[in-house]
Design a protein around this motif. Structure first.
Motif, PDB file in Angstrom:
ATOM      1  N   ALA A   1      44.786  45.281  43.584  1.00  0.00           N
ATOM      2  CA  ALA A   1      44.732  45.135  42.126  1.00  0.00           C
ATOM      3  C   ALA A   1      44.544  46.507  41.501  1.00  0.00           C
ATOM      4  CB  ALA A   1      43.588  44.205  41.720  1.00  0.00           C
TER       5      ALA A   1
ATOM      6  N   LEU B   1      43.509  48.384  38.152  1.00  0.00           N
ATOM      7  CA  LEU B   1      42.715  48.087  36.961  1.00  0.00           C
ATOM      8  C   LEU B   1      42.787  49.268  36.002  1.00  0.00           C
ATOM      9  CD1 LEU B   1      39.531  46.736  38.807  1.00  0.00           C
ATOM     10  CD2 LEU B   1      41.636  45.511  38.248  1.00  0.00           C
TER      11      LEU B   1
ATOM     12  N   TYR C   1      40.759  47.562  45.156  1.00  0.00           N
ATOM     13  CA  TYR C   1      40.861  47.772  43.720  1.00  0.00           C
ATOM     14  C   TYR C   1      41.148  49.254  43.469  1.00  0.00           C
ATOM     15  CZ  TYR C   1      38.239  43.338  43.559  1.00  0.00           C
ATOM     16  OH  TYR C   1      37.817  42.041  43.742  1.00  0.00           O
TER      17      TYR C   1
ATOM     18  N   ARG D   1      36.497  45.399  48.383  1.00  0.00           N
ATOM     19  CA  ARG D   1      35.983  44.180  47.746  1.00  0.00           C
ATOM     20  C   ARG D   1      34.457  44.138  47.821  1.00  0.00           C
ATOM     21  NH1 ARG D   1      34.404  38.983  48.637  1.00  0.00           N
ATOM     22  NH2 ARG D   1      35.114  37.475  47.066  1.00  0.00           N
TER      23      ARG D   1
ATOM     24  N   ALA E   1      33.077  46.217  44.921  1.00  0.00           N
ATOM     25  CA  ALA E   1      33.301  45.611  43.613  1.00  0.00           C
ATOM     26  C   ALA E   1      32.384  44.416  43.375  1.00  0.00           C
ATOM     27  CB  ALA E   1      34.765  45.188  43.481  1.00  0.00           C
TER      28      ALA E   1
END
Length: 330
Positions: A12, A14, A86, A162, A165
């Motif tokens: 992902a 961001l 991320y 992960r 995060a």
């Protein structure tokens, strides 16, 4: 090799944004071209221009965060989105999307929870020499207070696991969030890495949202609060030492006069010095108690972090010696 490592990952990207209509389309397009397998999210933080529209037209998923401040945006992003890796960058075009695969590769091969893209050309940020000077001062201060894990705590280009995060508490509301991320990693002794990258200039007409003095004051306050929360013995010990020094300064002439004459000639000064010493002892005791609580809290954060799934990138890192053989056989 990077493509092989990334092909099974849920990535992902961001992009927190505030009034970045001039650059956001190009930034989204660049990340889509560089990481075609990734999901691109633009979190619009009350922009008054067409940032959200242009991001959506460029192919990003746009989410509105109404609480103003980058910290509020990051907290929302980490809460909303599930991914293995991320990538966080700014929407102003100063970070190159082409560097994202290298951040991911470093995260995987180093088995890290956070990789920071340190800025090679930060002094060229729209000519803001005040920002460059502040960066040097605050990075030096950070290393003296919290350790030597990072050389550029204000970089907005980062890759996260992960685990990071979902274990990061994210309590700050503004752009101090990068400092909080760094302290969180140093506090829990998480595996981290740095990667020196080029830092571009904003295009003409695009302006920095930072104020040298106002935001510098916020960072100093954030440093103080993080010291209080993560290293209370040092924080309150320094305050206690200040009160003790003041007490001795006021006490010294009274004691000298007493040993010379046998009389306490300045009783109010003597009482005041004793009060300062009492405050010093009380603050020191509070620091010792809060230090024990901070250690217990850090242990709980560490346990929570360890209970989270390691993530696909960590499993890939553990098995990476076999990866080339599998792909050669295929």
């Amino acid at each position: 090799m990077t493509e092989a490592l990334m092909e099974d990952l849920d990535i992902a990207v961001l992009l927190p944004c505030y009034n970045e209509a001039q650059t956001i389309s190009d930034v989204v397009a660049a990340f889509r071209a560089t990481l075609p397998m990734a999901r691109i999210y633009v979190y619009d933080n009350n922009s008054t221009d067409s940032t959200a529209l242009r991001a959506a037209l460029a192919g990003a998923t746009v989410v509105r965060e109404r609480r103003q401040g980058k910290g509020n945006v990051v907290r929302r992003m980490f809460s909303d989105i599930e991914a293995d890796i991320y990538i966080m960058a700014d929407g102003d075009g100063t970070y190159a999307a082409s560097d994202a695969p290298e951040l991911i590769r470093t995260l995987i091969t180093e088995g890290a929870d956070m990789v920071v893209g340190t800025r090679r050309g930060v002094r060229a940020d729209a000519g803001r020499q005040g920002h460059a000077f502040g960066n040097r001062i605050f990075n030096t201060l950070y290393r003296s207070l919290f350790g030597n894990d990072f050389s550029d705590i204000f970089s907005g280009y980062r890759a996260f696991s992960r685990r990071f995060a979902k274990s990061f508490p994210a309590v700050s509301g503004g752009f101090e969030i990068e400092t909080e991320m760094s302290v969180h990693a140093s506090r829990l002794r998480l595996p981290v890495a740095e990667l020196e990258l080029d830092y571009g200039r904003r295009p003409d007409g695009s302006h920095s949202k930072l104020s040298t003095f106002r935001d510098g004051g916020k960072i100093l306050w954030m440093f103080a609060m993080l010291m209080k929360e993560t290293r209370p013995f040092t924080f309150f010990g320094a305050i206690s030492g200040g009160f003790l020094l003041a007490s001795l300064v006021f006490m010294a002439p009274v004691l000298v006069a007493y040993f010379e004459t046998g009389l306490v000639e300045r009783m109010p000064t003597w009482v005041f010095s004793l009060v300062l010493m009492l405050i010093s002892f009380l603050v020191f005791s509070a620091g010792m108690i809060l230090d024990s609580l901070a250690r217990a809290r850090a242990e709980q954060l560490r346990i929570h972090y360890m209970n989270l799934p390691a993530g696909q990138h960590a499993r890939t890192a553990r098995t990476k010696p076999e990866t080339p053989a599998r792909h050669m056989a295929a």
